[in-house]
Design a protein around this motif. Structure first.
Motif, PDB file in Angstrom:
ATOM      1  N   THR A 129      58.647  40.945   9.546  1.00 26.43           N
ATOM      2  CA  THR A 129      58.899  39.735  10.315  1.00 26.43           C
ATOM      3  C   THR A 129      60.391  39.422  10.227  1.00 26.43           C
ATOM      4  O   THR A 129      61.077  39.933   9.343  1.00 26.43           O
ATOM      5  N   PRO A 130      60.913  38.551  11.134  1.00 26.10           N
ATOM      6  CA  PRO A 130      62.338  38.254  11.101  1.00 26.10           C
ATOM      7  C   PRO A 130      62.786  37.646   9.779  1.00 26.10           C
ATOM      8  O   PRO A 130      63.955  37.695   9.437  1.00 26.10           O
ATOM      9  N   THR A 131      61.843  37.062   9.013  1.00 29.24           N
ATOM     10  CA  THR A 131      62.240  36.435   7.752  1.00 29.24           C
ATOM     11  C   THR A 131      62.269  37.451   6.603  1.00 29.24           C
ATOM     12  O   THR A 131      62.806  37.177   5.539  1.00 29.24           O
ATOM     13  N   ASP A 132      61.662  38.622   6.824  1.00 33.97           N
ATOM     14  CA  ASP A 132      61.703  39.641   5.775  1.00 33.97           C
ATOM     15  C   ASP A 132      63.103  40.224   5.666  1.00 33.97           C
ATOM     16  O   ASP A 132      63.793  40.375   6.665  1.00 33.97           O
ATOM     17  N   ASN A 133      63.485  40.616   4.450  1.00 31.76           N
ATOM     18  CA  ASN A 133      64.760  41.320   4.304  1.00 31.76           C
ATOM     19  C   ASN A 133      64.744  42.607   5.108  1.00 31.76           C
ATOM     20  O   ASN A 133      65.700  42.978   5.759  1.00 31.76           O
ATOM     21  N   GLU A 134      63.570  43.279   5.062  1.00 32.63           N
ATOM     22  CA  GLU A 134      63.441  44.544   5.778  1.00 32.63           C
ATOM     23  C   GLU A 134      63.618  44.306   7.280  1.00 32.63           C
ATOM     24  O   GLU A 134      64.231  45.101   7.982  1.00 32.63           O
ATOM     25  N   GLY A 135      63.078  43.153   7.757  1.00 32.34           N
ATOM     26  CA  GLY A 135      63.192  42.819   9.174  1.00 32.34           C
ATOM     27  C   GLY A 135      64.635  42.617   9.581  1.00 32.34           C
ATOM     28  O   GLY A 135      65.064  43.081  10.635  1.00 32.34           O
ATOM     29  N   ALA A 136      65.403  41.953   8.714  1.00 28.55           N
ATOM     30  CA  ALA A 136      66.805  41.702   9.033  1.00 28.55           C
ATOM     31  C   ALA A 136      67.567  43.020   9.131  1.00 28.55           C
ATOM     32  O   ALA A 136      68.498  43.157   9.912  1.00 28.55           O
ATOM     33  N   ALA A 137      67.145  44.015   8.325  1.00 30.97           N
ATOM     34  CA  ALA A 137      67.872  45.284   8.290  1.00 30.97           C
ATOM     35  C   ALA A 137      67.367  46.258   9.353  1.00 30.97           C
ATOM     36  O   ALA A 137      67.964  47.296   9.555  1.00 30.97           O
ATOM     37  N   TRP A 138      66.277  45.902  10.032  1.00 35.49           N
ATOM     38  CA  TRP A 138      65.659  46.851  10.949  1.00 35.49           C
ATOM     39  C   TRP A 138      66.599  47.212  12.082  1.00 35.49           C
ATOM     40  O   TRP A 138      67.204  46.339  12.702  1.00 35.49           O
ATOM     41  N   LYS A 139      66.734  48.507  12.325  1.00 35.20           N
ATOM     42  CA  LYS A 139      67.562  48.973  13.444  1.00 35.20           C
ATOM     43  C   LYS A 139      66.682  49.829  14.342  1.00 35.20           C
ATOM     44  O   LYS A 139      65.981  50.716  13.857  1.00 35.20           O
ATOM     45  N   ARG A 140      66.727  49.543  15.637  1.00 34.18           N
ATOM     46  CA  ARG A 140      65.891  50.294  16.569  1.00 34.18           C
ATOM     47  C   ARG A 140      66.406  51.727  16.670  1.00 34.18           C
ATOM     48  O   ARG A 140      67.605  51.937  16.910  1.00 34.18           O
ATOM     49  N   PRO A 141      65.531  52.719  16.485  1.00 32.74           N
ATOM     50  CA  PRO A 141      66.000  54.115  16.597  1.00 32.74           C
ATOM     51  C   PRO A 141      66.626  54.381  17.965  1.00 32.74           C
ATOM     52  O   PRO A 141      66.237  53.794  18.969  1.00 32.74           O
ATOM     53  N   ASP A 142      67.598  55.291  17.991  1.00 31.59           N
ATOM     54  CA  ASP A 142      68.339  55.561  19.222  1.00 31.59           C
ATOM     55  C   ASP A 142      67.482  56.234  20.296  1.00 31.59           C
ATOM     56  O   ASP A 142      67.795  56.153  21.477  1.00 31.59           O
ATOM     57  N   ASP A 143      66.422  56.933  19.869  1.00 30.12           N
ATOM     58  CA  ASP A 143      65.635  57.672  20.865  1.00 30.12           C
ATOM     59  C   ASP A 143      64.384  56.914  21.324  1.00 30.12           C
ATOM     60  O   ASP A 143      63.419  57.501  21.788  1.00 30.12           O
ATOM     61  N   CYS A 144      64.405  55.584  21.185  1.00 26.97           N
ATOM     62  CA  CYS A 144      63.303  54.766  21.721  1.00 26.97           C
ATOM     63  C   CYS A 144      63.432  54.668  23.244  1.00 26.97           C
ATOM     64  O   CYS A 144      64.527  54.834  23.781  1.00 26.97           O
ATOM     65  N   PRO A 145      62.337  54.348  23.951  1.00 26.99           N
ATOM     66  CA  PRO A 145      62.460  54.099  25.392  1.00 26.99           C
ATOM     67  C   PRO A 145      63.453  52.965  25.657  1.00 26.99           C
ATOM     68  O   PRO A 145      63.619  52.088  24.800  1.00 26.99           O
ATOM     69  N   PRO A 146      64.128  52.993  26.816  1.00 25.02           N
ATOM     70  CA  PRO A 146      65.132  51.951  27.076  1.00 25.02           C
ATOM     71  C   PRO A 146      64.491  50.584  27.242  1.00 25.02           C
ATOM     72  O   PRO A 146      63.337  50.483  27.682  1.00 25.02           O
ATOM     73  N   ASP A 147      65.245  49.543  26.912  1.00 23.09           N
ATOM     74  CA  ASP A 147      64.839  48.183  27.270  1.00 23.09           C
ATOM     75  C   ASP A 147      65.662  47.762  28.482  1.00 23.09           C
ATOM     76  O   ASP A 147      66.412  48.570  29.049  1.00 23.09           O
ATOM     77  N   VAL A 148      65.539  46.495  28.879  1.00 17.76           N
ATOM     78  CA  VAL A 148      66.209  46.038  30.111  1.00 17.76           C
ATOM     79  C   VAL A 148      67.729  46.206  30.009  1.00 17.76           C
ATOM     80  O   VAL A 148      68.396  46.489  31.006  1.00 17.76           O
ATOM     81  N   GLU A 149      68.270  46.054  28.803  1.00 16.92           N
ATOM     82  CA  GLU A 149      69.727  46.117  28.647  1.00 16.92           C
ATOM     83  C   GLU A 149      70.234  47.563  28.695  1.00 16.92           C
ATOM     84  O   GLU A 149      71.214  47.868  29.388  1.00 16.92           O
ATOM     85  N   GLN A 150      69.548  48.459  27.990  1.00 12.69           N
ATOM     86  CA  GLN A 150      69.961  49.873  28.021  1.00 12.69           C
ATOM     87  C   GLN A 150      69.812  50.455  29.418  1.00 12.69           C
ATOM     88  O   GLN A 150      70.684  51.175  29.904  1.00 12.69           O
ATOM     89  N   LEU A 151      68.690  50.129  30.047  1.00  9.19           N
ATOM     90  CA  LEU A 151      68.462  50.614  31.409  1.00  9.19           C
ATOM     91  C   LEU A 151      69.554  50.084  32.341  1.00  9.19           C
ATOM     92  O   LEU A 151      70.095  50.816  33.179  1.00  9.19           O
TER      93      LEU A 151
END
Ligand SMILES: Cc1cc2nc3c(=O)[nH]c(=O)nc-3n(C[C@H](O)[C@H](O)[C@H](O)COP(=O)(O)OP(=O)(O)OC[C@H]3O[C@@H](n4cnc5c(N)ncnc54)[C@H](O)[C@@H]3O)c2cc1C
Length: 204
Positions: free
Chosen positions: A79-101
């Protein structure tokens, strides 16, 4: 095409969506119309709701298994409140979102315009028109496409030559920038940005 965001919606179910979530034409959350950060929040929310409902299984082995599966997924999503959540980085090879597209599409369109002939043949003009007119039909972000369709109706593409096309495209991009609350781009710098690079040679 009518498109709702969670902000606009009066529906209580949709009000549970994170701000910025865009609903698609099918009335469901539209993944390719939304930033990955917003979509992730919705995924977390949905998983949490599944987890809660799994505490009160409706019955049946399948339903229970599904609930347990959803709970297991929920448990692995920071969750956004977890430390792990704050550190989460979306992998580069994920499908595009509206911004990448969007960035990839603008890169393609501005670069194609920058290398379009000064004096295009009728066939080149016709092909460019087909490309631009197909965007509102084919662009996967449906609400982006519907805005573009309206915008192109008011401002028909100018495919008469390289500079005119680059200018037209810069203005259409600025219309989107303005709608999204972003600064307008100086269209006099279109060639520098998309073809020549800055005069100081820093991109060469
Ligand atoms: C046709 C189309 C419609 C879109 N509609 C929506 C929408 O409705 N809602 C939504 O959330 N997103 C939409 N997007 C995506 C949005 O425009 C951005 O691409 C996305 O938000 C990422 O923005 P960015 O700030 O990284 O830079 P982008 O806007 O993607 O721009 C990329 C680069 O282009 C340059 N640039 C900026 N403006 C101009 C300009 N006017 N002329 C030339 N170069 C420029 C800048 O150097 C910038 O870094 C659309 C994209 C496209 C292609």
């Amino acid at each position: 095409m009518a498109v709702e965001t969670s902000k606009d919606s009066k529906d209580s179910k949709k009000e549970a969506m994170p701000p910025g979530m865009v609903m698609g034409p099918d009335g469901k959350p539209c993944k390719i119309c939304t930033s990955s950060a917003t979509f992730r929040k919705w995924t977390q929310l949905a998983a949490k709701q599944e987890k809660q409902s799994s505490s009160y299984p409706a019955g049946g082995a399948g339903a229970t298994a599904a609930a347990v599966g959803a709970a297991a997924v929920a448990a692995t999503i920071p969750t956004p409140t977890d430390n792990e959540g704050a550190a989460w980085k979306r992998p580069d090879d994920c499908p595009p979102d509206v911004e990448q597209l969007g960035r990839a599409t603008w890169t393609f369109l501005h670069t194609t315009a920058a290398y379009y002939p000064e004096r295009p043949t009728p066939v080149q003009r016709s092909n460019m028109l087909s490309l631009l007119r197909s965007l509102p039909i084919l662009y996967p972000c449906s609400w982006c496409a519907s805005h573009l369709e309206e915008n192109i109706k008011d401002h028909p593409p100018d495919v008469s030559g390289r500079l005119a096309l680059s200018r037209w495209l810069c203005e259409r991009h600025n219309d989107v920038n303005e709608r999204l609350g972003k600064p307008r781009f100086d269209c006099a710098k279109t060639d520098e940005r998309w073809k020549d690079g800055p005069a100081d040679g820093s991109c060469d």
